[in-house]
Write a protein that holds these residues in place. Structure first.
Motif: not given
Length: 185
Positions: A83-95
């Protein structure tokens, strides 16, 4: 264009730990069950345990969907958004699995969280995730927002409850998901 990563490396680890809020998504196995997305926050409640392993502190709250869904099928996705700085979205998929706070295995997991983090009174479990897929995407459409600080209402609310009060809360308000799946054994 998004990218898939081999593991949670130093740069991704730093990005994840810098976010003040993250989102947890789970769903039951039943076709007509409700998908759940929960925002999580409070500095010091998330830990990267390794290149494919993370955990967060799960406080008593208005529901227990994540725990019920993890007991049902273990599927979980965590999403971190800049929500601040360079735009980015990280997703962690798992169990994932939940470790009740009174389970001896919780003590080992708790050691990974900062000792000067938020009060742990009111933590009902540690959610541990074995990460199978790490990816990012642009985040260009995410607005810029200012972080003003953590809310203290949850911690203040739990500070007024005894262990017996929390056990009663779990038995009466966190016993099952909205779809009727059991939460705690």
């Amino acid at each position: 264009m998004g990218k898939v990563y081999e593991a949670i490396d130093g740069r991704l680890r730093d990005f994840i730990l810098d976010q003040q809020v993250f989102f947890v998504a789970t769903a039951p196995s039943m076709a007509d069950g409700h998908v759940n997305v929960s925002p999580k926050g409070m500095v010091g409640t998330f830990a990267v345990l390794g290149p494919h392993r993370v955990a967060y502190l799960d406080y008593y709250g208005s529901g227990a969907e994540t725990i019920a869904h993890l007991r049902d099928n273990g599927r979980i996705t965590l999403m971190f958004v800049a929500f601040t700085g360079p735009p980015n979205i990280v997703r962690l998929h798992g169990r994932g699995r939940f470790v009740p706070i009174e389970d001896p295995a919780a003590a080992e997991l708790l050691a990974a969280f900062p000792a000067d983090g938020p009060d742990r009174h009111g933590v009902r479990a540690v959610i541990e995730v074995e990460v199978a897929r790490v990816s990012d995407s642009c985040g260009y459409g995410v607005p810029l927002m200012s972080y003003q600080g953590d809310r203290d209402l949850l911690l203040r609310s739990h500070s007024r409850r005894t262990e017996a009060d929390l056990a009663q809360y779990r038995a009466t308000r966190n016993a099952a998901s909205i779809d009727g799946l059991p939460t705690f054994p």
